[in-house]
Design an enzyme around this catalytic site. Structure first.
Site, mmCIF file in Angstrom:
data_model
loop_
_atom_site.group_PDB
_atom_site.id
_atom_site.type_symbol
_atom_site.label_atom_id
_atom_site.label_comp_id
_atom_site.label_asym_id
_atom_site.label_seq_id
_atom_site.Cartn_x
_atom_site.Cartn_y
_atom_site.Cartn_z
ATOM 1 N N HIS A 57 29.134 32.149 -14.046
ATOM 2 C CA HIS A 57 29.001 32.061 -15.033
ATOM 3 C C HIS A 57 29.345 30.611 -15.740
ATOM 4 C CE1 HIS A 57 33.027 32.238 -14.290
ATOM 5 N NE2 HIS A 57 33.876 31.409 -15.308
ATOM 6 N N HIS A 59 31.595 28.493 -16.801
ATOM 7 C CA HIS A 59 32.099 27.450 -16.751
ATOM 8 C C HIS A 59 32.527 26.028 -15.853
ATOM 9 C CE1 HIS A 59 35.433 30.274 -19.015
ATOM 10 N NE2 HIS A 59 34.239 29.537 -19.563
ATOM 11 N N ASP A 61 34.594 25.074 -13.411
ATOM 12 C CA ASP A 61 35.016 25.515 -12.301
ATOM 13 C C ASP A 61 34.618 27.265 -11.490
ATOM 14 O OD1 ASP A 61 35.744 27.433 -13.786
ATOM 15 O OD2 ASP A 61 37.251 27.951 -12.494
ATOM 16 N N HIS A 62 33.111 27.275 -11.982
ATOM 17 C CA HIS A 62 32.272 27.872 -11.518
ATOM 18 C C HIS A 62 30.837 27.834 -10.831
ATOM 19 C CE1 HIS A 62 35.160 31.267 -11.433
ATOM 20 N NE2 HIS A 62 35.948 30.528 -12.698
ATOM 21 N N HIS A 115 35.143 37.899 -20.490
ATOM 22 C CA HIS A 115 35.612 36.429 -20.461
ATOM 23 C C HIS A 115 34.313 35.279 -20.713
ATOM 24 C CE1 HIS A 115 37.838 33.179 -18.199
ATOM 25 N NE2 HIS A 115 36.861 32.711 -17.754
ATOM 26 N N ASP A 134 35.426 35.394 -13.174
ATOM 27 C CA ASP A 134 36.321 35.238 -13.607
ATOM 28 C C ASP A 134 36.160 36.959 -14.533
ATOM 29 O OD1 ASP A 134 37.495 33.440 -12.655
ATOM 30 O OD2 ASP A 134 36.757 32.359 -14.141
ATOM 31 N N HIS A 172 39.623 33.656 -8.439
ATOM 32 C CA HIS A 172 41.541 32.705 -8.156
ATOM 33 C C HIS A 172 42.801 33.922 -7.630
ATOM 34 C CE1 HIS A 172 39.825 29.478 -11.637
ATOM 35 N NE2 HIS A 172 39.492 30.614 -12.004
#
Ligand code: ZN
Ligand code: FE
Length: 256
Positions: A57, A59, A61-62, A115, A134, A172
């Protein structure tokens, strides 16, 4: 067929990075790109060459390390087509029902909105391994930034239909906090109680609680159990359907 090789390592504050490699062909995928340098270091240490990037996805942090990792390796990027306006760069846009491959190993792409509305997961059905981003966490699920409880429950239901032995790589290390919450809504669940003890012991030794297995999550993760009478009763919604119970459990977690 040779077995897939997996390297897991910490990135940023609480993300996990994953490299997956088919030893026969040498094809190696980076699952998401929270931190390009950490991926390059992990690949270097293993003696692997990253040839593909698979995003779950949009975000940061991805997908935030996509450009740097591509620049360093020339890897081909596969990203969810639902996120074309907000992931870059990408070479191939993929969605539900598509397949990606590492040599002879095939991963099914499954659309799991909730999410975010662009989220996908990667399922190697042949090896009973999945990279779930996530969408699902050990004893938890992703926060509903974009989707509805109905979206997320439908998405989690797709994952729940996989074989029990499926090994789930979550993005995570949230498990210990998730366990504390899970015990607050499902305190009498014996599988959850023993799982929580195991988690505390692992974290005390600095060990990862990821990956987990679907069998364990089905028994203990409250977000996979909103259709059980125990959980419905525990949140005061005995006569409600699973979506309503799921929404209540998710709302309680947001406040926990
Ligand atoms: Zn996210
Ligand atoms: Fe994340």
């Amino acid at each position: 067929m040779s077995k897939l090789e997996i390297r897991q390592f910490s990135c940023l504050s609480d993300n996990y990075g994953f490299l997956v490699r088919d030893p026969a062909s040498g094809e190696t995928a980076a699952i998401d790109t929270p931190d390009a340098d950490a991926y390059l270091a992990a690949a270097n240490e293993a003696g692997w060459t990253i040839t593909q990037i698979w995003n779950t996805h949009h975000h940061f942090d991805h997908a935030g390390g996509n450009a740097a990792l591509k620049a360093a390796t020339g890897a081909v990027i596969y990203a969810p087509k639902y996120d074309q306006h907000r992931i870059e760069p990408a070479d191939h846009w993929i969605g539900d029902g598509d397949q990606v491959r590492l040599g002879d190993h095939i991963a099914d792409v499954i659309y799991t909105p909730g999410h975010t509305m662009g989220h996908i997961v990667y399922h190697f059905a042949g090896q009973k391994i999945a990279f779930v981003g996530d969408t699902l966490f050990a004893l938890g699920c992703g926060r509903l930034f974009e989707g509805t409880p109905q979206n997320m429950w439908d998405s989690l239901s797709k994952l729940r239909a996989w074989p029990d032995e499926t090994v789930l790589y979550c993005a995570h290390e949230y498990t210990q906090a998730n366990a504390a919450f899970a015990l607050s809504v499902d305190p009498d669940n014996p599988e959850l109680r023993s799982y929580a003890i195991d988690i505390d012991q692992r974290r005390a030794k600095g060990l990862a609680t990821v990956p987990t297995t679907l069998e364990r999550e089905k028994a203990a993760n409250p977000f996979l159990r909103p259709d059980t009478s125990e959980l419905a009763k525990s949140v005061g919604l005995s006569d409600a359907g699973p979506v309503e119970v799921f929404a209540e459990v998710r709302a309680r977690k947001d406040r926990f």
